[in-house]
Design an enzyme around this catalytic site. Structure first.
Site, PDB file in Angstrom:
ATOM      1  N   ARG A 266      -1.855  -9.343  12.990  1.00 53.36           N
ATOM      2  CA  ARG A 266      -2.022  -8.050  12.309  1.00 53.36           C
ATOM      3  C   ARG A 266      -3.075  -8.147  11.209  1.00 53.36           C
ATOM      4  O   ARG A 266      -3.876  -7.244  11.007  1.00 53.36           O
ATOM      5  CB  ARG A 266      -0.688  -7.592  11.702  1.00 53.36           C
ATOM      6  CG  ARG A 266       0.262  -6.964  12.724  1.00 53.36           C
ATOM      7  CD  ARG A 266       1.678  -6.893  12.201  1.00 53.36           C
ATOM      8  NE  ARG A 266       1.837  -5.950  11.093  1.00 53.36           N
ATOM      9  CZ  ARG A 266       2.833  -6.002  10.201  1.00 53.36           C
ATOM     10  NH1 ARG A 266       3.738  -6.953  10.272  1.00 53.36           N
ATOM     11  NH2 ARG A 266       2.932  -5.104   9.242  1.00 53.36           N
TER      12      ARG A 266
ATOM     13  N   LYS B  16       0.827  -1.210   0.000  1.00 53.94           N
ATOM     14  CA  LYS B  16       0.000   0.000   0.000  1.00 53.94           C
ATOM     15  C   LYS B  16       0.868   1.270   0.000  1.00 53.94           C
ATOM     16  O   LYS B  16       0.556   2.231  -0.706  1.00 53.94           O
ATOM     17  CB  LYS B  16      -0.921  -0.014   1.227  1.00 53.94           C
ATOM     18  CG  LYS B  16      -1.838   1.183   1.334  1.00 53.94           C
ATOM     19  CD  LYS B  16      -2.952   0.930   2.324  1.00 53.94           C
ATOM     20  CE  LYS B  16      -2.445   0.689   3.736  1.00 53.94           C
ATOM     21  NZ  LYS B  16      -2.189   1.935   4.484  1.00 53.94           N
TER      22      LYS B  16
ATOM     23  N   ARG C  82      12.494  -9.329  11.957  1.00 56.44           N
ATOM     24  CA  ARG C  82      11.886  -8.393  12.918  1.00 56.44           C
ATOM     25  C   ARG C  82      10.727  -9.071  13.630  1.00 56.44           C
ATOM     26  O   ARG C  82      10.027  -9.890  13.042  1.00 56.44           O
ATOM     27  CB  ARG C  82      11.351  -7.161  12.187  1.00 56.44           C
ATOM     28  CG  ARG C  82      12.408  -6.131  11.855  1.00 56.44           C
ATOM     29  CD  ARG C  82      11.759  -4.875  11.330  1.00 56.44           C
ATOM     30  NE  ARG C  82      11.119  -5.146  10.044  1.00 56.44           N
ATOM     31  CZ  ARG C  82      11.327  -4.434   8.944  1.00 56.44           C
ATOM     32  NH1 ARG C  82      12.155  -3.399   8.961  1.00 56.44           N
ATOM     33  NH2 ARG C  82      10.726  -4.726   7.817  1.00 56.44           N
TER      34      ARG C  82
ATOM     35  N   ARG D 272      -9.724   4.307  10.145  1.00 54.53           N
ATOM     36  CA  ARG D 272      -9.359   2.997  10.673  1.00 54.53           C
ATOM     37  C   ARG D 272     -10.559   2.275  11.269  1.00 54.53           C
ATOM     38  O   ARG D 272     -10.510   1.091  11.550  1.00 54.53           O
ATOM     39  CB  ARG D 272      -8.314   3.165  11.797  1.00 54.53           C
ATOM     40  CG  ARG D 272      -6.890   3.074  11.349  1.00 54.53           C
ATOM     41  CD  ARG D 272      -6.321   1.682  11.559  1.00 54.53           C
ATOM     42  NE  ARG D 272      -5.317   1.339  10.546  1.00 54.53           N
ATOM     43  CZ  ARG D 272      -4.064   1.777  10.548  1.00 54.53           C
ATOM     44  NH1 ARG D 272      -3.633   2.536  11.518  1.00 54.53           N
ATOM     45  NH2 ARG D 272      -3.253   1.444   9.597  1.00 54.53           N
TER      46      ARG D 272
ATOM     47  N   ARG E  96      10.825 -11.813   5.068  1.00 55.45           N
ATOM     48  CA  ARG E  96      11.706 -10.644   5.167  1.00 55.45           C
ATOM     49  C   ARG E  96      12.820 -10.870   6.185  1.00 55.45           C
ATOM     50  O   ARG E  96      12.584 -11.401   7.262  1.00 55.45           O
ATOM     51  CB  ARG E  96      10.917  -9.432   5.649  1.00 55.45           C
ATOM     52  CG  ARG E  96      10.241  -8.655   4.577  1.00 55.45           C
ATOM     53  CD  ARG E  96       9.595  -7.430   5.210  1.00 55.45           C
ATOM     54  NE  ARG E  96       8.405  -7.058   4.473  1.00 55.45           N
ATOM     55  CZ  ARG E  96       7.374  -6.408   4.996  1.00 55.45           C
ATOM     56  NH1 ARG E  96       7.373  -6.083   6.277  1.00 55.45           N
ATOM     57  NH2 ARG E  96       6.340  -6.100   4.258  1.00 55.45           N
TER      58      ARG E  96
END
Ligand SMILES: [Zn+2]
Length: 214
Positions: free
Chosen positions: A171, A13, A160, A88, A127
């Site tokens: 999430r 995004k 991370r 949100r 990642r």
């Protein structure tokens, strides 16, 4: 062009927002950037927001809404804008409608970039970052020359905490729970453009521009 951009974590995004903002020549209004600016400049809204985040609490809607309202005082929004990270929740969406009504702004579209959960999890959990220089790799799409080590300085790469599978799944769930009512809200106003986010960045941009008639 007055746009809201929505999409789950890992869908790209942020990249779309910056490309679209350039192509359409409209400011990219990101609530993330807005908070960082208020914190950095130590504004009264920034201090107020920080009094919550310091305690690990969510910043109340009134504070975020006020930041958004203040941002809409700037003259650069007269040709349009691209809102990223706001609204949100449904209360924020309703606030935004009131704000737009007061300002005579008409929303062009709420662009919803969608993607398959499994693909997003794979993208994010793959990642790896270098704790020394900050370089970002991906075990499948952009691996380092030597597995597990940074190309620049041979530091062992790390994952991370935010990119661990359990966190990512959480999430995604939070994102869906929050976003579902907002999408429905804008769908009832015929403003939602759904775009498949699994294609390349460029293809996704082209699809969005086409949907917008650009
Ligand atoms: Zn490095």
């Amino acid at each position: 062009m007055q746009l809201i951009l929505m999409g789950p974590p890992g869908v790209g995004k942020g990249s779309q927002a910056s490309v679209l903002s350039k192509k359409l020549n409209i400011p990219h209004i990101s609530t993330g950037d807005m908070f960082r600016k208020h914190f950095k400049e130590n504004t009264s809204l920034g201090k107020l927001a920080k009094s919550y985040t310091d305690k690990g609490l969510l910043v109340p809607d009134e504070v975020t809404n006020q930041m958004v309202e203040d941002r809409f005082l700037d003259s650069d929004i007269k040709n349009g804008f691209l809102l990223d990270g706001f609204p949100r929740n449904l209360a924020q969406a309703k606030f935004l409608d009131e704000l737009f009504e007061r300002k005579g702004i008409k929303l062009t579209a709420a662009v919803d970039i969608t993607a398959d959960d499994k693909v997003l999890v794979k993208r994010i959990t793959g990642r790896r970052v270098c704790p020394t220089c900050g370089a970002v790799y991906h075990i499948d799409n952009n691996p380092p020359k030597v597995a597990g080590l940074c190309d620049n300085d041979s530091t062992p790469l790390i994952q991370r905490a935010d990119d661990k599978e359990e966190t990512v799944l959480n999430r995604l769930k939070v994102y869906k729970d929050e976003t579902f009512p907002i999408i429905e809200y804008y769908q009832n106003q015929n403003l939602v453009y759904k775009v498949d986010g699994m294609k390349s960045i460029d293809e996704v941009t082209q699809t969005i521009l086409k949907a917008l008639g650009e």
